[in-house]
Design a protein around this motif. Structure first.
Motif, PDB file in Angstrom:
ATOM      1  N   GLY A   1      33.849 -42.646 -36.522  1.00 14.72           N
ATOM      2  CA  GLY A   1      34.264 -42.037 -35.257  1.00 14.72           C
ATOM      3  C   GLY A   1      34.104 -42.980 -34.081  1.00 14.72           C
ATOM      4  O   GLY A   1      34.961 -43.035 -33.192  1.00 14.72           O
ATOM      5  N   LEU A   2      33.004 -43.746 -34.082  1.00 10.38           N
ATOM      6  CA  LEU A   2      32.785 -44.715 -33.009  1.00 10.38           C
ATOM      7  C   LEU A   2      33.861 -45.794 -33.029  1.00 10.38           C
ATOM      8  O   LEU A   2      34.392 -46.183 -31.979  1.00 10.38           O
ATOM      9  CB  LEU A   2      31.399 -45.345 -33.161  1.00 10.38           C
ATOM     10  CG  LEU A   2      31.022 -46.415 -32.134  1.00 10.38           C
ATOM     11  CD1 LEU A   2      31.011 -45.825 -30.725  1.00 10.38           C
ATOM     12  CD2 LEU A   2      29.660 -47.031 -32.470  1.00 10.38           C
ATOM     13  N   GLY A   3      34.200 -46.271 -34.225  1.00  8.63           N
ATOM     14  CA  GLY A   3      35.248 -47.278 -34.334  1.00  8.63           C
ATOM     15  C   GLY A   3      36.586 -46.762 -33.848  1.00  8.63           C
ATOM     16  O   GLY A   3      37.338 -47.476 -33.172  1.00  8.63           O
ATOM     17  N   LEU A   4      36.887 -45.502 -34.179  1.00  5.16           N
ATOM     18  CA  LEU A   4      38.146 -44.901 -33.729  1.00  5.16           C
ATOM     19  C   LEU A   4      38.173 -44.772 -32.210  1.00  5.16           C
ATOM     20  O   LEU A   4      39.181 -45.086 -31.565  1.00  5.16           O
ATOM     21  CB  LEU A   4      38.312 -43.528 -34.380  1.00  5.16           C
ATOM     22  CG  LEU A   4      39.568 -42.745 -34.003  1.00  5.16           C
ATOM     23  CD1 LEU A   4      40.816 -43.479 -34.466  1.00  5.16           C
ATOM     24  CD2 LEU A   4      39.518 -41.344 -34.613  1.00  5.16           C
TER      25      LEU A   4
ATOM     26  N   LEU B   1      33.115 -47.348 -51.076  1.00  4.87           N
ATOM     27  CA  LEU B   1      34.289 -46.874 -50.342  1.00  4.87           C
ATOM     28  C   LEU B   1      33.943 -46.090 -49.088  1.00  4.87           C
ATOM     29  O   LEU B   1      34.843 -45.664 -48.370  1.00  4.87           O
ATOM     30  CB  LEU B   1      35.146 -45.972 -51.247  1.00  4.87           C
ATOM     31  CG  LEU B   1      35.919 -46.649 -52.370  1.00  4.87           C
ATOM     32  CD1 LEU B   1      36.694 -45.617 -53.171  1.00  4.87           C
ATOM     33  CD2 LEU B   1      36.863 -47.691 -51.810  1.00  4.87           C
ATOM     34  N   SER B   2      32.677 -45.869 -48.832  1.00  7.07           N
ATOM     35  CA  SER B   2      32.315 -44.968 -47.737  1.00  7.07           C
ATOM     36  C   SER B   2      31.725 -45.723 -46.555  1.00  7.07           C
ATOM     37  O   SER B   2      31.037 -46.731 -46.709  1.00  7.07           O
ATOM     38  CB  SER B   2      31.323 -43.905 -48.223  1.00  7.07           C
ATOM     39  OG  SER B   2      30.143 -44.499 -48.705  1.00  7.07           O
ATOM     40  N   ILE B   3      32.027 -45.214 -45.385  1.00 10.24           N
ATOM     41  CA  ILE B   3      31.464 -45.670 -44.124  1.00 10.24           C
ATOM     42  C   ILE B   3      30.856 -44.444 -43.455  1.00 10.24           C
ATOM     43  O   ILE B   3      31.443 -43.361 -43.520  1.00 10.24           O
ATOM     44  CB  ILE B   3      32.544 -46.291 -43.218  1.00 10.24           C
ATOM     45  CG1 ILE B   3      33.137 -47.544 -43.872  1.00 10.24           C
ATOM     46  CG2 ILE B   3      31.989 -46.651 -41.845  1.00 10.24           C
ATOM     47  CD1 ILE B   3      34.298 -48.142 -43.098  1.00 10.24           C
ATOM     48  N   PRO B   4      29.679 -44.560 -42.838  1.00 11.05           N
ATOM     49  CA  PRO B   4      29.105 -43.391 -42.160  1.00 11.05           C
ATOM     50  C   PRO B   4      30.098 -42.763 -41.188  1.00 11.05           C
ATOM     51  O   PRO B   4      30.822 -43.469 -40.481  1.00 11.05           O
ATOM     52  CB  PRO B   4      27.895 -43.974 -41.426  1.00 11.05           C
ATOM     53  CG  PRO B   4      27.510 -45.168 -42.224  1.00 11.05           C
ATOM     54  CD  PRO B   4      28.797 -45.734 -42.754  1.00 11.05           C
TER      55      PRO B   4
END
Length: 401
Positions: free
Chosen positions: A319-322, A311-314
């Motif tokens: 933040g980069l994706g956002l 369930l986790s993403i670094p």
């Protein structure tokens, strides 16, 4: 932990399967690209095809070279000095410190265990398949070692604490996502232009969110605009995003809160769009989907150590994706930034209100009290969609007569 070296011999045939899959994927991409270029009338296409062919054969040769290089060396997973080394066919091996491991999750099918997922703090998780080992006993021994190595150092961390969904709950969340996706696809197919390249202008006029939605009491547009999409790409991207983020939110908060977050964020995003958007007509489910992203973003920031690897993403990647999402929103013509921001903030605030008191597990049980809210919001949205279809097809029937 002991400093002696422990090793698990890997099955060479698994690397061959990986190589074969990569070559098939490369060949398919090469064939499709070559066919597309060949059918085009662009100048210099022969040179372009030659360049693609050179790149294709270079990639194939590199893959085969890496495979042969691995075949001539000992291909083992090793553990020594509190560091786990996991070889990869095309890249350098993973080097994982035991202190980085936060979860160890096994995956099964009807025949037994098929893989283990190693969750790491602030890094991507690593999937290790059972077929890479010479025997099932070796695989089980490796998983047992991982559990002992990771949680002997961090007994206070229970990574599964945040995974609140049972198999039944997971199935319900998947059903919700599938139903919404099918509704979005069906709506597009019914309302698209004859060539299906974009949505019909009549559907935009009858169902899009307009600046006069509230002043003319056309509240159904708040719902109908959610189900309308401009192009197949717009539709496909939103369905893909809904599938990914919906899975995460369903596993963390349950299918009831999944519906509440999605539609509540869509409403808030639509209201902000009416207030601040420069566009006269707005459509799409992006506001609600950004709400799911906002809720997940809060959980990752606030409870990252408690999320299992599945369930986790670094945090840096999140933040980069956002940042990229909103950068694309700003520079793209026709994108309604207001609804995206409103949806994201709504999901973030909702997750904050749910998680502020402690364990999500207990609140998810009490989250059943939200079933009534989910039913009301869901009914309102589908009632709005049905009313839109009635007015649209009635207007179309009057027009052709």
């Amino acid at each position: 932990m002991p400093t002696i070296k422990v090793a698990w011999r890997l099955n060479q045939s698994a690397d061959f399967t990986t190589l074969r899959t990569a070559l098939i994927a490369l060949s398919s991409a090469f064939a499709l690209t070559t066919w597309s270029v060949f059918r085009s009338n662009a100048g210099g296409r022969i040179h372009f095809i030659a360049a693609i062919a050179a790149l294709y054969f270079a990639c194939c040769a590199l893959g085969i070279y890496k495979y042969l290089q691995t075949a001539n060396t000992k291909n083992n997973i090793t553990a020594q000095n509190n560091i786990l080394s996991i070889p990869r066919l095309f890249f350098k091996p993973y080097l994982v410190r035991f202190s980085e491991i936060k979860s160890v999750e096994k995956f099964f099918n009807a025949n037994g265990p098929i893989a283990v997922l190693v969750g790491r703090h602030d890094k991507y998780s690593i999937l290790i398949e059972r077929r890479r080992f010479n025997s099932c006993d070796d695989f089980e021994d490796f998983v047992c070692f991982l559990n002992q190595a990771a949680f002997a150092r961090q007994p206070e961390i229970k990574a599964s604490e945040f995974l609140v969904a049972s198999k039944e709950e997971t199935a319900k969340s998947s059903s919700v996502i599938s139903f919404l996706s099918l509704t979005l696809v069906a709506s597009y197919l019914m309302l698209a232009s004859p060539d299906f390249e974009n949505i019909g202008q009549g559907a935009l006029a009858y169902g899009g969110l307009t600046k006069t939605t509230l002043s003319t009491n056309q509240f159904y547009r708040l719902a109908s605009s959610f189900f309308l999409h401009s192009t197949p790409f717009h539709l496909g991207f939103n369905i893909l995003s809904l599938g990914i983020m919906g899975r995460y939110i369903g596993l963390i908060f349950g299918h009831v809160r999944l519906v509440v977050i999605l539609l509540y964020s869509a409403i808030i995003g639509s209201l902000l769009s009416l207030a601040f958007s420069p566009h006269q007509i707005v459509i799409g489910a992006s506001g609600g989907i950004l709400g799911l992203y906002g809720a997940y973003y809060f959980v990752c920031i606030r409870h990252h150590k408690r999320l299992p690897g599945s369930l986790s993403i670094p945090i840096w990647a999140l933040g980069l994706g956002l940042a990229l999402q909103f950068l694309v929103d700003v520079i793209s013509d026709g994108t309604d930034v207001s609804s995206h921001i409103g949806g994201f903030l709504s999901g973030y605030v909702y997750a904050l209100s749910v998680c502020r008191e402690g364990s999500t597990r207990g609140r998810t049980r009490s989250g059943r009290d939200k079933s009534g809210t989910a039913i009301v919001i869901g009914f309102a949205y589908f009632a709005g969609l049905i009313y839109f279809f009635w007015t649209y097809f009635l207007g179309y029937a009057i027009l052709i007569t």
